[in-house]
Scaffold this active site. Structure first.
Site, PDB file in Angstrom:
ATOM      1  N   THR A 135       7.674  39.268 -12.476  1.00 11.87           N
ATOM      2  CA  THR A 135       7.734  39.045 -13.929  1.00 11.87           C
ATOM      3  C   THR A 135       8.548  37.790 -14.190  1.00 11.87           C
ATOM      4  O   THR A 135       9.470  37.481 -13.432  1.00 11.87           O
ATOM      5  CB  THR A 135       8.428  40.273 -14.571  1.00 11.87           C
ATOM      6  N   GLY A 186       4.896  48.138 -20.049  1.00 10.29           N
ATOM      7  CA  GLY A 186       6.275  48.187 -19.549  1.00 10.29           C
ATOM      8  C   GLY A 186       7.276  47.705 -20.573  1.00 10.29           C
ATOM      9  O   GLY A 186       7.013  47.693 -21.784  1.00 10.29           O
ATOM     10  N   GLY A 218      10.028  48.943 -15.399  1.00  5.22           N
ATOM     11  CA  GLY A 218      10.011  48.891 -16.854  1.00  5.22           C
ATOM     12  C   GLY A 218      10.353  50.193 -17.559  1.00  5.22           C
ATOM     13  O   GLY A 218      11.006  50.177 -18.611  1.00  5.22           O
TER      14      GLY A 218
HETATM   15  N1  ASP Z   1       9.382  44.954 -15.967  1.00  2.86           N
HETATM   16  C1  ASP Z   1       7.997  44.800 -15.625  1.00  2.86           C
HETATM   17  C2  ASP Z   1       7.240  46.023 -16.051  1.00  2.86           C
HETATM   18  O1  ASP Z   1       7.725  47.109 -15.840  1.00  2.86           O
HETATM   19  C3  ASP Z   1       7.765  44.603 -14.157  1.00  2.86           C
HETATM   20  C4  ASP Z   1       8.694  43.652 -13.466  1.00  2.86           C
HETATM   21  O2  ASP Z   1       9.638  43.135 -14.033  1.00  2.86           O
HETATM   22  O3  ASP Z   1       8.445  43.367 -12.312  1.00  2.86           O
HETATM   23  O4  ASP Z   1       6.155  45.893 -16.542  1.00  2.86           O
END
Ligand code: ASP
Length: 306
Positions: free
Chosen positions: A173, A203, A227
């Site tokens: 991300t 997320g 998330g």
């Molecule tokens: N936070 C993101 C999600 O849960 C994933 C990530 O940060 O890698 O969609």
């Protein structure tokens, strides 16, 4: 992180995860660092010219969305059906205006759709087809859903579905936080979410207060990690509250909040910038990240403790 009382500051991330030293080849590592530098440069160009934090975080995130190595835009991770469903958000600390899109499939740069939602509608968040429609009507570049899908992500999905690797091991991300020379704060985050996620799952990244928050009175935050736990812990807003109400430094507020995320079983990281301080914190082996400021500092890092 050394603090600097004045001048602009930019901090970016390209995701946190399980990435012990040696697990990334030197070539891959050089590629990630190059991508982070490109994103820093995009934001630096705006900030050195006296531009706004909101434009700098947007420019940095667009650069990371366009880089296939990161889990956002082109090269985003795929859901269980092999499709990229993208989430993004942006927030301007001046008036706490915010925009977000979730589950978009055709807008090339989801963060621009989030900005469009913020600038041109009375709403904060759009999801699904209507979010893509908003982007198209606003003149943003629209692509075939196949644009987002890279061979690397197809392979990753296969391995995760076969149980060979865990979905949450390596993320990617992207996000950026900035303070401009007018002392405004802003934050933006963009993601494909978690590998092999259930179609429709959203997320923390597009959730204002969880994955992203910015308020000139406290801090700007962008998160990356599991998330669900980041939503449940209200991570980005909580960090801002700890800075504003408890007088914590960016680092303290980030560390305490990540400890809380850990207590829920979540792993990840955050980047934070305040009026006079900044932090890059994680409770994982690493987080792709970078930082620049008006005093000429410009660095990238991958592993914890680097
Ligand atoms: N936070 C993101 C999600 O849960 C994933 C990530 O940060 O890698 O969609």
């Amino acid at each position: 992180m050394a603090s600097q009382a004045s001048g602009w500051r930019l901090v970016i991330h390209g995701g946190a995860g399980v990435m012990p030293r040696g697990s990334i080849s030197p070539e891959e590592e050089a590629d990630y660092r190059k991508g982070l530098m490109t994103a820093l440069d995009a934001g630096i160009g705006i900030l050195t010219a006296g531009g706004l934090a909101i434009d700098a975080v947007q420019a940095a995130v667009v650069a990371l969305e366009n880089d296939p190595n990161f889990n956002a835009g082109h090269g985003a991770v795929l859901n269980r059906d092999g499709l990229a469903e993208l989430d993004a958000s942006i927030m301007d600390g001046r008036e706490r205006k915010a925009g977000a899109v979730a589950q978009v499939r055709t807008v090339k740069n989801p963060v621009l759709a989030a900005r469009l939602a913020m600038d041109t509608t009375p709403h904060v968040m759009f999801a699904g087809r209507e979010a893509d429609d908003l982007a198209a009507a606003g003149g943003l570049e629209i692509v075939d859903p196949a644009y987002f899908v890279t061979p690397k992500r197809v392979e990753q999905l296969k391995r995760v579905m076969a149980g060979e690797v865990k979905a949450w091991d390596r993320r990617g991300t992207v996000g950026a936080v900035a303070r401009d020379s007018h002392r405004n704060l802003a934050a933006a985050t963009s993601t494909g979410g978690m590998v092999a996620k259930a179609p429709g799952r959203i997320g923390d990244s597009p959730v204002i207060g969880a994955g992203t928050y910015a308020d000139n009175a406290s801090a700007a935050v962008s998160a990356t990690g599991h998330g669900e736990m980041f939503i449940r812990a209200g991570v980005a807003r909580m960090i801002c509250a700890r800075v504003e109400l408890q007088g914590m430094s960016a680092q303290e507020a980030a560390d305490v909040t990540l400890t809380d995320v850990r207590s829920l079983g979540g792993a990840g990281g955050v980047i934070v910038v305040t009026k006079d301080d900044a932090a890059m914190a994680m409770n994982t082996d690493g987080m792709f990240r970078g930082e620049a400021d008006g005093a000429g500092r410009k660095i990238t890092a991958i592993y914890a403790g680097e």
